[in-house]
Scaffold this motif. Structure first.
Motif, PDB file in Angstrom:
ATOM      1  N   THR A 153       0.936 -21.596 -19.175  1.00  0.00           N
ATOM      2  CA  THR A 153      -0.411 -22.127 -19.394  1.00  0.00           C
ATOM      3  C   THR A 153      -0.631 -23.461 -18.697  1.00  0.00           C
ATOM      4  N   ASP A 154       0.354 -23.907 -17.916  1.00  0.00           N
ATOM      5  CA  ASP A 154       0.249 -25.211 -17.254  1.00  0.00           C
ATOM      6  C   ASP A 154      -0.463 -25.082 -15.911  1.00  0.00           C
TER       7      ASP A 154
ATOM      8  N   GLN B  94       2.102 -17.236 -28.684  1.00  0.00           N
ATOM      9  CA  GLN B  94       1.608 -18.566 -28.322  1.00  0.00           C
ATOM     10  C   GLN B  94       2.751 -19.479 -27.916  1.00  0.00           C
TER      11      GLN B  94
ATOM     12  N   LEU C 217      -7.784 -17.700 -15.530  1.00  0.00           N
ATOM     13  CA  LEU C 217      -6.991 -16.873 -16.429  1.00  0.00           C
ATOM     14  C   LEU C 217      -7.780 -15.619 -16.777  1.00  0.00           C
TER      15      LEU C 217
ATOM     16  N   TRP D 154      -7.458 -12.211 -19.119  1.00  0.00           N
ATOM     17  CA  TRP D 154      -6.693 -11.571 -20.197  1.00  0.00           C
ATOM     18  C   TRP D 154      -7.340 -10.225 -20.502  1.00  0.00           C
TER      19      TRP D 154
ATOM     20  N   LEU E 202       4.269 -18.385 -24.440  1.00  0.00           N
ATOM     21  CA  LEU E 202       3.471 -18.758 -23.271  1.00  0.00           C
ATOM     22  C   LEU E 202       3.604 -20.249 -22.970  1.00  0.00           C
ATOM     23  N   LEU E 203       3.685 -21.075 -24.021  1.00  0.00           N
ATOM     24  CA  LEU E 203       3.824 -22.515 -23.827  1.00  0.00           C
ATOM     25  C   LEU E 203       5.199 -22.867 -23.279  1.00  0.00           C
TER      26      LEU E 203
END
Length: 340
Positions: free
Chosen positions: A316-317, A307, A322, A324, A310-311
Motif C-alpha cells: 500500500t506504499d 489488512q 489501485l 480492487w 498488505l501493510l
C-alpha cells in the motif's frame, strides 16, 4: 442458520402424510435431475473430450498499460470450467495452490510469492495469497483480485483465479516462448495480488457468512465508523421483519419452506411495504447476532489478517492507482459479468 440434529429429526414428525408423498416425489425428481446433469456434463473436475472450451476476452484490460512493449496478456484466456471450478473449498484451495506453485516454478526468481494466512486457529481454514510482481517497465499501480468474501460465492472467484494463473503458466511454456520471443513473465499492467477465499469457513460449509455468522461485506468498516453504526439500532426497519420472516425461531419444516414462508412474506409486505423489506435486507443488522446479514460488532479476523498482510508487504506504499476486483455471484443476468 445451522440446526441441531434433534431439530432436523423433528421435521419428519411435523410433516403430514400428503406432504410426505410430495416430498418423496420431489426427491425422486431431484435424483433424476442430478443423473441427467451428470450424463450431459460429467462430474466437476473431469473434462469430456467433446466439451467446447470457454473463452474470456481480456484484451481491453491490458492494452493501455504496456508502455510501448507487446503485452502477451492481450488476447483471450482459454479456460475449461470442468478444470477450473471445484466442488468443495478444499478442492478449490488445492487447485489455486497448485496453479500458483506452477507459475512460481516457471517465472523468474522473486516474481511470484505465495503466502498463507490461518483464519481459524486449530482448523484448516486459510486465506491463500499469490503476489505477481510487475516488471520495472510496467505502469505504477496495484491490482487486487479477491474471491469468497461471501463464502459460498467463492467457487466462481476461485475458478477465475485458477484460470488466470493457468493462462500465465501456458504463456511461459517453452513452445510459447519460442513463438513469441518471451524470456520472462508476460508483463502485467501492474503488480497483481490474488486473494483466494476471504471467508474460507463460509465456503467450506456452503454458507454466505463466516464462522461468527458475520457478513464480511457489511463488516468492512473503518474504526471511526463502528460507534455510529452500532448506535443506529433498528436499521432500515430490520426489526419489523426479524422474527416473522428473516429469522424464524425454529427449524423450518417442508411446509414452511414451500408454503408458509410465502404467506408470511405476503403479509409482511402488505403490512410494512415491499420497499422497506428490500431496504432492511440490504442494510442488514448490527444488533441481531443470529440474524441474516449480520454485520458484526467489530472487524473480523479475515479483514484484520488481510489488512496487516498488505501493510507488512508494503503493497500500500505509494502504489499509485489501485484496482480492487471483488468477485460475487447472484446479481445480474446469469453467466454475465456485471460491474456494480
Amino acid at each position: 442458520r445451522e440446526s441441531s440434529p434433534s431439530e432436523i429429526m423433528g421435521i419428519s414428525s411435523a410433516v403430514s402424510s400428503p406432504a410426505r408423498i410430495l416430498t418423496c416425489l420431489g426427491l425422486a425428481w431431484g435424483v433424476q435431475h442430478l443423473i441427467n446433469v451428470q450424463m450431459r456434463h460429467g462430474p466437476v473436475g473431469l473434462c469430456s473430450n467433446e466439451e467446447p472450451s470457454d473463452w474470456i476476452d481480456i484484451e481491453g484490460m491490458a492494452s493501455n498499460h504496456n508502455n510501448g512493449r507487446r503485452n502477451l496478456l492481450s488476447g483471450k484466456i482459454r479456460a475449461r470450467p470442468c478444470q477450473t471450478f471445484s466442488e468443495s473449498y478444499q478442492e478449490a484451495r488445492a487447485k489455486f495452490r497448485f496453479a500458483s506453485s506452477r507459475l512460481a516454478e516457471k517465472a523468474p526468481a522473486g516474481v511470484v510469492k505465495r503466502h498463507t494466512l490461518s483464519v481459524t486457529p486449530g482448523k484448516d481454514y486459510t486465506i491463500d495469497i499469490t503476489i505477481i510482481r510487475a516488471g520495472p517497465d510496467a505502469g505504477r499501480g496495484l491490482t487486487i483480485h479477491s474471491s469468497g468474501c461471501h463464502g459460498v460465492e467463492g467457487f466462481a472467484g476461485s475458478a477465475i483465479q485458477v484460470a488466470f494463473l493457468d493462462h500465465l503458466v501456458s504463456l511461459l511454456d517453452e513452445d510459447v516462448q519460442e513463438s513469441t520471443g518471451a524470456d520472462e513473465l508476460p508483463m502485467l499492467p501492474a503488480t497483481t495480488v490474488l486473494v483466494h477465499v476471504l471467508n474460507p469457513h463460509g465456503m467450506a460449509h456452503n454458507r454466505r457468512f463466516n464462522e461468527n455468522n458475520v457478513d464480511l461485506n457489511r463488516n468492512a468498516l473503518f474504526p471511526d465508523e463502528w460507534p455510529e453504526v452500532l448506535a443506529r439500532g433498528n436499521v432500515a426497519r430490520y426489526d419489523d421483519f426479524d422474527e416473522t420472516l428473516f429469522n424464524p425461531r425454529r427449524a423450518p419444516t417442508l411446509i414452511d419452506a414451500y408454503f408458509t414462508v410465502f404467506v408470511k412474506a405476503a403479509l409482511a409486505i402488505v403490512r410494512y411495504g415491499y420497499v422497506n423489506m428490500k431496504r432492511s435486507l440490504v442494510a442488514g443488522t448490527y444488533t441481531h447476532s443470529r440474524g441474516i446479514f449480520f454485520g458484526g460488532t467489530e472487524l473480523q479476523q479475515s479483514h484484520l489478517l488481510l489488512q496487516d498482510f498488505l501493510l507488512k508487504e508494503g503493497l500500500t506504499d505509494n502504489v499509485g492507482p489501485l484496482t480492487w476486483i471483488d468477485v460475487h455471484t447472484g446479481l445480474g443476468p446469469s453467466g454475465i459479468d456485471t460491474l456494480l
